[in-house]
Design a protein around this motif. Structure first.
Motif, PDB file in Angstrom:
ATOM      1  N   LYS A 186       0.784  -1.262  -0.067  1.00  0.00           N
ATOM      2  CA  LYS A 186      -0.029  -0.016  -0.065  1.00  0.00           C
ATOM      3  C   LYS A 186       0.822   1.331   0.099  1.00  0.00           C
ATOM      4  N   ARG A 207       1.687   5.070   0.067  1.00  0.00           N
ATOM      5  CA  ARG A 207       1.407   6.523   0.573  1.00  0.00           C
ATOM      6  C   ARG A 207       2.279   7.373   0.254  1.00  0.00           C
ATOM      7  N   ASP A 256      -3.077  -8.121  -2.223  1.00  0.00           N
ATOM      8  CA  ASP A 256      -2.927  -6.895  -1.529  1.00  0.00           C
ATOM      9  C   ASP A 256      -2.173  -7.094  -0.425  1.00  0.00           C
ATOM     10  N   GLU A 288      -5.469  -0.758   5.160  1.00  0.00           N
ATOM     11  CA  GLU A 288      -5.302   0.800   5.027  1.00  0.00           C
ATOM     12  C   GLU A 288      -4.591   1.156   6.331  1.00  0.00           C
TER      13      GLU A 288
END
Length: 546
Positions: A19, A21, A535, A539
């Protein structure tokens, strides 16, 4: 600290999508490949030292702003033997393995004899090196293991001894401008002599030969006789300039007689290393053009150096920077019993690291007065004092303290440079900050975050960069807080500010060394991360930088 060191890590064989960011620079395309210990217990047996753990490779494949993570244990002969026996059966430096107590007395007797001159482990857990078009996991023995950088598959085992007479070798070679590998190894009591051997592996094989492996064209550049036949110096790295090689024969010595009898005496090989605080550190300088050592005898105070930072030539002097310790106590800090029993609050480093600059005059005036300083450079306060019998005492300049795992812009290796990217160690031997140190201004920039522990920072230059610090820093960050997931950190190397994080939902291990492999150095037709890779972490809550 038990979260970091108290349990074995699971491998992540299939790639998992991180993930991301922030924004990863679009030009960054390739694989960050890292190596380090990941398994410290096998069955009911445990390793004693963190540096003994079985090698766990992991990688971050970065393409088009996305990151895929995977990890896999190096399938060394050591790993396979241990897993098959469900116990540690191959000795490491800090852990001696013994026969199964159920075996008969004849098997035990044979084991004792076979350990008299040990065949060292191929548990290559320290670094990743490039040799020709191939990549190898390395340690400090005579073995390296070829690996596939995309799948992390373990390939053939290579024994340096087939190509050059050495028993030990560094895991920190250098690469010249042509891509040739320069490395050092120790040849123990070979033909009645113990030597430090500097050798070169060519980047490519000559067209006229049928042999495709560069290793088979290994060339010895120089040999330096050890000052002691049975007590050679331990060393972890060395330095090079455009014309010279610099090697420190330090008074941190390996006793060969103790090594040969360690198994019988029931002690590990690490106990055969002794720091002799009453002895000098000898500085050897070898001319790369002739293969001959410089005849002047240079020395400095007793110290232990694991990592050289850089070296270069300036106005008749060779300057080299190294992370120095006053003794060998840092090694003791990494015994697992010590690491597990010390928290972040009460862990103490008994010996502080110091980044020191040494200046070695390449041409010594024999008529210079005894006691005179032979260094006439305005750029450093390091001194080289003329003594009797053509000896020169080198007194270093202290640049700063508390650095380890130093990295530079490798385009400046062997040349004048300005910036050091490193981990910062303070109360704990495990780094909790990263630092950019400016040698010119003696200033620094830092990255840190509570409960996070950075690995070695690796510099990747921006394509076409002109400034030394034009690029990004990559580091794998783990956490001692189970609620905070690990991530790949991407920093702007100029400002040392955060550009992106790539979080992964895995039990990531603390690694040691590695390298970034650009896509240009990979055969992308073979394998690439599948677009349907699973994945990564859910989050996450992104903590702020401090």
């Amino acid at each position: 600290m038990d979260v970091i060191f108290g349990r074995n890590k699971k491998e992540q064989v299939e790639p998992v999508r991180a993930k991301v960011r922030g924004k990863i620079p679009t030009w960054l395309q390739g694989i960050l490949l890292r190596n380090g210990p990941g398994m410290h217990t096998v069955g009911e047996t445990s390793y004693n030292h963190w540096f003994d753990g079985l090698a766990l490779l992991h990688s971050f494949t970065i393409r088009d702003g996305e990151v895929y993570y995977r990890s896999k244990y190096l399938r060394s002969d050591t790993y396979n033997a241990n897993i098959e026996a469900n116990r540690i059966v191959v000795s490491e430096f800090g852990t001696m393995a013994y026969p199964d107590p159920c075996k008969n007395i004849f098997s035990k007797a044979f084991s004792y004899l076979s350990h008299t001159i040990p065949d060292f482990t191929d548990n290559c857990l320290i670094n990743i090196i490039k040799c020709g078009r191939d990549f190898y996991a390395t340690t400090e023995t005579n073995y390296i293991r070829k690996i596939d950088p995309q799948t992390l598959e373990t390939l053939e085992k290579v024994d340096y001894r087939k190509y050059v007479a050495i028993n030990l070798a560094t895991a920190h070679p250098h690469y010249d401008s042509a891509g040739n590998v320069l490395n050092m190894g120790t040849s123990i009591v070979d033909k009645g002599k113990t030597k430090y051997v500097i050798f070169k592996i060519p980047a490519a094989v000559p067209d006229r030969t049928k042999e495709k492996s560069p290793l088979k064209h290994t060339e010895v550049l120089c040999s330096i006789h050890s000052r002691s036949l049975l007590s050679p110096s331990y060393y972890h790295s060395f330095g090079i300039t455009e014309n010279y090689i610099v090697f420190l024969e330090q008074p941190f010595k390996l006793d060969i007689l103790k090594l040969a009898t360690a198994y019988i005496r029931g002690v590990n090989w690490a106990s055969c290393l002794t720091f002799h605080k009453e002895e000098k550190t000898h500085i050897h300088v070898v001319d790369r053009r002739t293969g001959k050592p410089v005849s002047t005898k240079f020395y400095t105070d007793p110290m232990v150096v694991f990592h050289h930072v850089n070296a270069y030539e300036e106005d008749g002097c060779l300057l080299f920077d190294a992370i120095a310790y006053e003794d060998s106590s840092l090694y003791q800090c990494f015994y697992l019993a010590h690491l597990k029993n010390n928290s972040e609050e009460n862990s103490v480093v008994t010996c502080v690291s110091a980044l020191k600059r040494f200046a070695v005059p390449l041409c010594v005036d024999k008529n210079a007065e005894v006691g005179s300083d032979l260094v006439k450079l305005a750029s450093t306060t390091a001194r080289a004092l003329k003594e009797k019998d053509d000896q020169v005492y080198c007194q270093p300049e202290l640049l700063c303290e508390g650095l380890e795992l130093p990295q530079i812009n490798y385009a400046h290796n062997g040349k004048r440079y300005r910036y050091v990217f490193a981990a910062e160690i303070q109360r704990s031997p495990i780094p909790n900050k990263m630092i950019k140190y400016d040698i010119l201004t003696k200033s620094s920039l830092k990255w840190e975050e509570e409960h996070y522990w950075p690995a070695e920072p690796l510099f990747v230059p921006t394509p076409g960069a002109k400034d030394e610090d034009d690029g990004i820093i990559l580091s794998a960050i783990i956490s001692s807080d189970p609620q905070k997931p690990p991530f790949l950190l991407v920093l702007d190397a100029k400002s040392f500010t955060e550009l992106a994080r790539a979080y992964v939902d895995v039990d990531m291990h603390l690694d040691l060394h590695g390298l970034f492999i650009p896509d240009a150095d990979l055969d992308l037709s073979k394998r690439a991360p599948p677009q349907d890779a699973q994945d990564g972490a859910s989050e996450p809550c992104v903590a702020s930088q401090t």
